[in-house]
Design an enzyme around this catalytic site. Structure first.
Site, short mmCIF file in Angstrom:
data_model
loop_
_atom_site.label_atom_id
_atom_site.label_comp_id
_atom_site.label_asym_id
_atom_site.label_seq_id
_atom_site.Cartn_x
_atom_site.Cartn_y
_atom_site.Cartn_z
N PRO A 2 0.84 -1.21 0.00
CA PRO A 2 0.00 0.00 0.00
C PRO A 2 0.87 1.25 0.00
O PRO A 2 1.85 1.35 0.73
CB PRO A 2 -0.80 -0.13 1.30
CG PRO A 2 -0.83 -1.59 1.58
CD PRO A 2 0.49 -2.12 1.10
N GLU A 3 0.50 2.20 -0.86
CA GLU A 3 1.20 3.47 -0.94
C GLU A 3 0.31 4.55 -0.36
O GLU A 3 -0.73 4.27 0.23
CB GLU A 3 1.60 3.74 -2.40
CG GLU A 3 2.48 2.64 -2.97
CD GLU A 3 2.87 2.86 -4.42
OE1 GLU A 3 2.96 4.04 -4.86
OE2 GLU A 3 3.09 1.87 -5.15
N LYS A 57 3.50 6.50 4.26
CA LYS A 57 2.84 5.20 4.34
C LYS A 57 2.56 4.77 5.78
O LYS A 57 2.07 3.66 6.01
CB LYS A 57 3.69 4.14 3.64
CG LYS A 57 4.01 4.46 2.18
CD LYS A 57 4.95 3.43 1.58
CE LYS A 57 5.43 3.86 0.20
NZ LYS A 57 6.36 2.87 -0.38
N HIS A 87 -6.10 -14.59 8.88
CA HIS A 87 -4.86 -13.84 9.09
C HIS A 87 -5.04 -12.62 9.99
O HIS A 87 -4.37 -11.60 9.82
CB HIS A 87 -4.26 -13.40 7.75
CG HIS A 87 -4.19 -14.48 6.72
ND1 HIS A 87 -3.40 -15.60 6.88
CD2 HIS A 87 -4.84 -14.62 5.52
CE1 HIS A 87 -3.55 -16.39 5.82
NE2 HIS A 87 -4.42 -15.82 4.99
N ARG A 106 0.76 -11.46 4.83
CA ARG A 106 2.20 -11.67 4.64
C ARG A 106 3.03 -11.28 5.86
O ARG A 106 4.25 -11.45 5.86
CB ARG A 106 2.68 -10.88 3.41
CG ARG A 106 2.01 -11.38 2.12
CD ARG A 106 2.53 -10.65 0.90
NE ARG A 106 1.90 -11.13 -0.31
CZ ARG A 106 2.09 -10.59 -1.52
NH1 ARG A 106 2.90 -9.55 -1.66
NH2 ARG A 106 1.48 -11.08 -2.59
N LYS A 154 20.60 15.40 -5.93
CA LYS A 154 20.77 13.95 -5.84
C LYS A 154 21.42 13.40 -7.12
O LYS A 154 20.89 13.57 -8.22
CB LYS A 154 19.42 13.27 -5.63
CG LYS A 154 18.75 13.60 -4.31
CD LYS A 154 19.48 12.93 -3.14
CE LYS A 154 18.75 13.17 -1.83
NZ LYS A 154 19.44 12.52 -0.70
#
Length: 282
Positions: A2-3, A57, A87, A106, A154
């Site tokens: 998930p973002e 996040k 789960h 997971r 950068k």
């Protein structure tokens, strides 16, 4: 994983169900969900939820003098008053009778009671484990001019910079590909080789993508991401780059290609997103 749009959708759903409620009891199932909390979650019992906040996040339940930080990992979900769930890693019993389950197939997600650190220069309080995370593009306090300068310094591929949560938070693989496509920037171009105007355009495009994804409830490819009511997001219908290798570009018709940047799949149009150096095609 998930973002920002998915986590923001979860946050908004949680606000409706937990703000103003007291956590009367909590159960955990297995150690991984509290692996950063040696004492478990018992300390939050009796706490009332003042608000649910998010940065990038991460999201957290604000108890006033402390917080419960949540990271969804790859497949974490909060589900309200749902039965028959598999789960389940933690379950919260709220003062109005609502039951809130944290589900994580997971097991990369985690829940951690956390103290606040001293307020930052803008007077904002953050839990200690979130303090290193940069502001995100939908944060009204973000200084875009400073972000452009930081990015331009950068010497790394621009997609790597977009994914660096210490530079700008909340952008993951899906929305990085979409933002770069919308801005017509190759994912492998070095950030320092881009003009500041191009970097600013990229962040404007990324902000647009994120806001549209939030409005759509995020992106769901499978049941591993749903909101608190079990509903899927539908931004996958609007994707123009991510996961579309071999399919025609929506702008020019050229077949999109897949490459790997920083160990992550990257999808782009080789015609619309040619490599550039200071605005000159290489």
């Amino acid at each position: 994983m998930p973002e920002l749009p998915e986590v923001e959708s979860v946050r908004r759903g949680l606000v409706d169900h937990v703000v103003g409620r007291r956590i009367d009891a909590v159960e955990t199932f297995g150690d991984r969900v509290v692996r950063y909390a040696p004492q478990g979650l018992e300390s939050i019992t009796g706490s009332s939820v003042h608000q649910v906040f998010r940065r990038g996040k991460y999201l957290w339940f604000d108890f006033g003098d402390s917080a419960l930080v949540a990271h969804l990992g790859m497949s974490g979900q909060f589900r309200v008053n749902s039965t028959g769930l598999n789960h389940v890693r933690a379950r919260f019993y709220l003062s109005d009778g609502c039951e809130l389950a944290f589900v994580d197939q997971r097991t990369f997600g985690h829940l951690t009671p956390n103290a606040y650190v001293q307020p930052d220069a803008a007077g904002e309080r953050l839990p200690a484990m979130v303090a290193h995370i940069a502001r995100d593009l939908v944060d009204p306090r973000l200084d875009l001019t400073e972000l452009v300068k930081r990015t331009a310094a950068k010497h790394s591929q621009i997609k790597r910079v977009l994914l660096d949560q210490s530079v700008v938070s909340g952008i993951g693989n899906i929305y990085a590909d979409e933002a770069l496509f919308q801005a017509s920037i190759h994912p492998e171009v070095i950030a320092a080789d881009l003009p500041s105007a191009a970097i600013a355009k990229l962040y404007r495009c990324a902000t647009d993508v994120l806001n549209r994804a939030i409005a759509a409830g995020g992106t769901s490819f499978d049941s591993l991401y749903v909101n608190v009511n079990g509903e899927s997001g539908y931004f996958d219908r609007s994707l123009e780059a991510y996961g579309r290798a071999g399919r025609p570009c929506t702008r020019c018709g050229t077949a999109l290609v897949r490459t790997v940047v920083g160990g992550r799949s990257s999808h782009f149009c080789p015609k619309c997103q040619r490599r550039q150096r200071q605005g000159i095609q290489l």
